[in-house]
Write an enzyme that holds these catalytic residues in place. Structure first.
Site, PDB file in Angstrom:
ATOM      1  N   HIS A  18       0.859  -1.188   0.000  1.00 38.12           N
ATOM      2  CA  HIS A  18       0.000   0.000   0.000  1.00 38.12           C
ATOM      3  C   HIS A  18       0.891   1.233   0.000  1.00 38.12           C
ATOM      4  CE1 HIS A  18      -3.523   2.307   2.161  1.00 38.12           C
ATOM      5  NE2 HIS A  18      -3.035   2.954   1.124  1.00 38.12           N
ATOM      6  N   HIS A  20       1.420   4.752  -2.718  1.00 31.76           N
ATOM      7  CA  HIS A  20       1.002   5.449  -3.930  1.00 31.76           C
ATOM      8  C   HIS A  20       2.252   5.977  -4.624  1.00 31.76           C
ATOM      9  CE1 HIS A  20      -3.244   5.356  -2.663  1.00 31.76           C
ATOM     10  NE2 HIS A  20      -2.703   5.294  -1.464  1.00 31.76           N
ATOM     11  N   HIS A 195      -9.519   1.332  -1.355  1.00 28.40           N
ATOM     12  CA  HIS A 195      -9.471   2.019  -0.059  1.00 28.40           C
ATOM     13  C   HIS A 195     -10.865   1.983   0.566  1.00 28.40           C
ATOM     14  CE1 HIS A 195      -5.656   3.548  -1.461  1.00 28.40           C
ATOM     15  NE2 HIS A 195      -5.470   4.282  -0.376  1.00 28.40           N
ATOM     16  N   GLU A 198     -11.250   4.289   6.071  1.00 28.32           N
ATOM     17  CA  GLU A 198     -10.239   5.274   6.464  1.00 28.32           C
ATOM     18  C   GLU A 198     -10.944   6.600   6.779  1.00 28.32           C
ATOM     19  OE1 GLU A 198      -8.031   7.019   3.309  1.00 28.32           O
ATOM     20  OE2 GLU A 198      -6.322   7.591   4.543  1.00 28.32           O
ATOM     21  N   ASP A 276       1.936   3.995   2.749  1.00 28.69           N
ATOM     22  CA  ASP A 276       0.911   4.811   2.100  1.00 28.69           C
ATOM     23  C   ASP A 276       1.575   5.905   1.249  1.00 28.69           C
ATOM     24  OD1 ASP A 276      -1.623   5.538   1.357  1.00 28.69           O
ATOM     25  OD2 ASP A 276      -2.226   6.381   3.282  1.00 28.69           O
ATOM     26  N   ASP A 277       2.019   6.985   1.883  1.00 31.65           N
ATOM     27  CA  ASP A 277       2.633   8.110   1.162  1.00 31.65           C
ATOM     28  C   ASP A 277       3.845   8.607   1.948  1.00 31.65           C
ATOM     29  OD1 ASP A 277       0.490   8.605  -0.980  1.00 31.65           O
ATOM     30  OD2 ASP A 277      -0.682   8.656   0.875  1.00 31.65           O
TER      31      ASP A 277
HETATM   32  N1  ADE Z   1      -4.292   8.644  -2.049  1.00 30.27           N
HETATM   33  C1  ADE Z   1      -3.087   8.759  -1.518  1.00 30.27           C
HETATM   34  N2  ADE Z   1      -3.125   8.504  -0.194  1.00 30.27           N
HETATM   35  C2  ADE Z   1      -4.415   8.217   0.101  1.00 30.27           C
HETATM   36  C3  ADE Z   1      -5.104   7.879   1.273  1.00 30.27           C
HETATM   37  N3  ADE Z   1      -4.478   7.756   2.450  1.00 30.27           N
HETATM   38  N4  ADE Z   1      -6.427   7.689   1.212  1.00 30.27           N
HETATM   39  C4  ADE Z   1      -7.075   7.782   0.050  1.00 30.27           C
HETATM   40  N5  ADE Z   1      -6.475   8.090  -1.093  1.00 30.27           N
HETATM   41  C5  ADE Z   1      -5.150   8.314  -1.078  1.00 30.27           C
HETATM   42 ZN    ZN Z   2      -3.560   4.803   0.357  1.00 33.15          ZN
END
Ligand code: ADE
Ligand code: ZN
Length: 334
Positions: A18, A20, A195, A198, A276-277
């Protein structure tokens, strides 16, 4: 078994499922691309809401302006996963972002996806790991856009694409309208990994399961608000691709002490750990394993269990899975 700081978490074989693509850009690359464009680098560590987070994400993505920039992004994402001990990486990728902006040779989503697959595969081969792309639709595009992307992803099932996702603001765009896209993806053998759970609660997770046939759910942590849903996830072996630091910084949880990962694991829900990011939140996948050990109090058995699930639930080929699981056992009982 107590946690042992002497076990090196970088040496624990794991999958990073997970993340991006643009959200995993190196900070130094962001700075360099911004300098080249003559603009101030977007302050990616500062979002105060999910809407602002999405704007910063878009600003970072907009710095990718040439095919070589995109190659560099993909290459570095795979390299960074490997450096964190990932033996399989599954970056989420939205080809629409680049079709039309990277010049005449990359004017279609198909050409963009092919470039990403080629660079990811080449890099993974060089490093001796595996990589499969998750094509990810965005919820603020139309359901027809998602169907178009699912058809594209389906054409590369078994040759670079392994899963199909759905990202962006879940609180405004529920899962159900995206059911036709996920039917296309699942029929092609792609793993359904939207997703959910969240920015919205259990209803969104039920929708991901019932309408999208989710086998993995990105985040999913808000399932914890509904005990019957937790039981269903556990009984059905649905996997949650959990990202604790993202959850903290996007205020999905008020503090790490209140993060439900341990509770979900205790309830028998299969989970994996992910960044995630990392560009926006800090830790990569290794950092999340360290945080789970140091801040969430997980034992080495639990950490190895998360890694085991990440490999088992991934789109990795069987030979890679077998080797990784054996290496994982060796990590736990050297
Ligand atoms: N795109 C990038 N990070 C995300 C996240 N945490 N939730 C939904 N879309 C995303
Ligand atoms: Zn994500």
């Amino acid at each position: 078994m107590p946690s042992s700081p002497s076990r090196d978490l970088a040496a624990l074989p794991k999958a990073h499922l997970h993340l991006h693509m643009e959200g995993a850009m190196r900070p130094a690359t962001l700075t360099e691309l911004a300098q080249r464009a003559g603009v101030v680098a977007p302050p990616v560590g500062t979002s105060s809401s999910f809407a602002e987070f999405l704007l910063l994400y878009a600003a970072a993505s907009a710095l990718i302006r040439t095919p070589d920039d995109l190659r560099r992004l993909v290459r570095e994402v795979v390299e960074d996963a490997a450096a964190d001990g990932a033996v399989w990486v599954e970056p989420h990728f939205y080809p629409t972002r680049y079709a039309q902006v990277l010049g005449p040779t990359l004017s279609s989503e198909q050409a963009v996806l092919e470039l990403a697959i080629e660079e990811a595969t080449r890099t993974a081969d060089r490093l001796g790991i595996g990589c499969g792309i998750m094509v990810s639709a965005l919820r603020h595009d139309t359901p027809d856009d998602a169907v178009r992307l699912a058809r594209l992803a389906a054409r590369y099932a078994g040759s670079g694409v392994v899963s199909f996702g759905l990202a962006a603001d879940e609180s405004k765009f529920p899962p159900e309208p995206f059911a036709p896209a996920f039917t296309v993806a699942r029929d092609a053998g792609l793993i359904s990994a939207p997703h959910a759970g969240e920015l919205a609660g259990p209803a969104s997770v039920y929708g991901a399961l019932d309408a999208l046939g989710a086998k993995r759910i990105c985040h999913g942590v808000r399932a914890v608000e509904d005990p019957a849903l937790v039981e269903r996830l556990a009984n059905d072996g649905v996997v949650l691709d959990v990202c604790p630091t993202s959850n903290l910084l996007l205020r999905v949880v008020p503090s790490l002490d209140e993060h439900p990962l341990a509770q979900l694991l205790d309830a028998g829900v299969r989970c994996t750990l992910n960044g995630d990011d990392p560009l926006l939140f800090g830790p990569g996948v290794l950092g999340e394993y360290e945080l789970a050990r140091d801040k969430l109090g997980l034992t080495d058995e639990q950490l190895a269990g998360l890694a085991r699930t990440s490999i088992e639930a991934s789109g990795a080929p069987p030979a890679l899975v077998t080797t990784a699981l054996a290496d994982m056992d060796a990590w736990l009982t050297p």
